[in-house]
Design an enzyme around this catalytic site. Sequence first.
Site, PDB file in Angstrom:
ATOM      1  CG  ASP A 165       3.365   2.612 -56.304  1.00 42.28           C
ATOM      2  OD1 ASP A 165       3.460   1.538 -56.947  1.00 42.28           O
ATOM      3  OD2 ASP A 165       4.131   3.145 -55.583  1.00 42.28           O
ATOM      4  CG  ASP A 186       4.582   8.533 -54.876  1.00 42.79           C
ATOM      5  OD1 ASP A 186       5.166   8.120 -54.606  1.00 42.79           O
ATOM      6  OD2 ASP A 186       3.439   8.693 -55.929  1.00 42.79           O
TER       7      ASP A 186
HETATM    8  C1  XBP Z   1       2.635   4.002 -52.334  1.00 39.71           C
HETATM    9  C2  XBP Z   1       2.546   2.612 -51.204  1.00 39.71           C
HETATM   10  C3  XBP Z   1       2.824   1.321 -51.561  1.00 39.71           C
HETATM   11  C4  XBP Z   1       2.441  -0.097 -52.778  1.00 39.71           C
HETATM   12  C5  XBP Z   1       2.346  -0.832 -53.059  1.00 39.71           C
HETATM   13  O1  XBP Z   1       2.806   4.712 -52.066  1.00 39.71           O
HETATM   14  O2  XBP Z   1       2.186   2.920 -50.525  1.00 39.71           O
HETATM   15  O3  XBP Z   1       2.276   0.461 -50.597  1.00 39.71           O
HETATM   16  O4  XBP Z   1       0.744   1.067 -53.553  1.00 39.71           O
HETATM   17  O5  XBP Z   1       3.565  -1.257 -52.755  1.00 39.71           O
HETATM   18  P1  XBP Z   1       3.582   6.135 -52.454  1.00 39.71           P
HETATM   19  P2  XBP Z   1       4.329  -2.507 -51.950  1.00 39.71           P
HETATM   20  O6  XBP Z   1       2.863   6.429 -53.494  1.00 39.71           O
HETATM   21  O7  XBP Z   1       3.227   7.212 -51.686  1.00 39.71           O
HETATM   22  O8  XBP Z   1       5.187   5.751 -52.929  1.00 39.71           O
HETATM   23  O9  XBP Z   1       4.127  -3.447 -51.260  1.00 39.71           O
HETATM   24  O10 XBP Z   1       5.692  -2.555 -52.079  1.00 39.71           O
HETATM   25  O11 XBP Z   1       4.042  -1.359 -50.976  1.00 39.71           O
HETATM   26 MG    MG Z   2       1.855   8.107 -54.490  1.00 36.41          MG
END
Ligand code: XBP
Ligand code: MG
Length: 229
Positions: free
Chosen positions: A11, A9
Amino acid sequence: MPLRALLFDVDGTLAETERDGHRIAFNRAFTDEGLDWHWDESLYGELLQVAGGRERIDHFVAKFGLPRPADSAALHARKNRHYAELVAMGSIQPRAGLRDLLNRARTLGLQLGIVTTTSRNNVIALLSASIEPDIREAFSILVTSEDVTRKKPSPECYSLALDQLGLPACDALAVEDSRNGLESALGAGLDVVIIRSHYFRHEVFREALAVVDAFDAVDLEGLSRSMSP
Ligand code: XBP
Ligand code: MG
């Protein structure tokens, strides 16, 4: 060893992008658009239950009974421009031990991939600004929000990643930080290692194969032995 691939993953996992990256970018976009909205650290933690930035804005509007923005796609695009600027300035660094873990994985001959709910541009902005080219190029596949019809917790992104690698789920391990990510990976049949991140530090992850506080605690050989057959 049965383990043949690690799927990361982004973020919260590769880097702590949420509090000081995406959150700040959302707030800047709100100000640009003349919206008197502000997502403080604690509110943003609650909103993170919803994966996907656009979906998060929609959820916020519905939860607080606010008028819908005229163009929420444009608002989200503006947020992502702010995010790219923030990461280009070097304000977000990879999590400690990432480089070492990736090197250990490569020494063991593992394939590396990225499976995320954010956009391809956001991933490239982050990797370009904060991760050395040799490490960036070690990721052979990249599955982002543009590649799927349903975001995490849907298993679609992980199933697609396995298809692209040509591997069954039992050969790969997901590295995640959130419940949405855990459920997505489990839904595709993967075992999951959770690395605790700021916003999910108190979450209970009973279904995970392991829960660690830092990358240097990831024992790849040990995990490989305990993976589901
Ligand atoms: C990440 C997200 C994303 C980020 C923001 O989830 O939910 O929405 O918060 O990015 P994960 P965007 O780590 O589970 O992939 O604004 O591009 O969505
Ligand atoms: Mg994440």
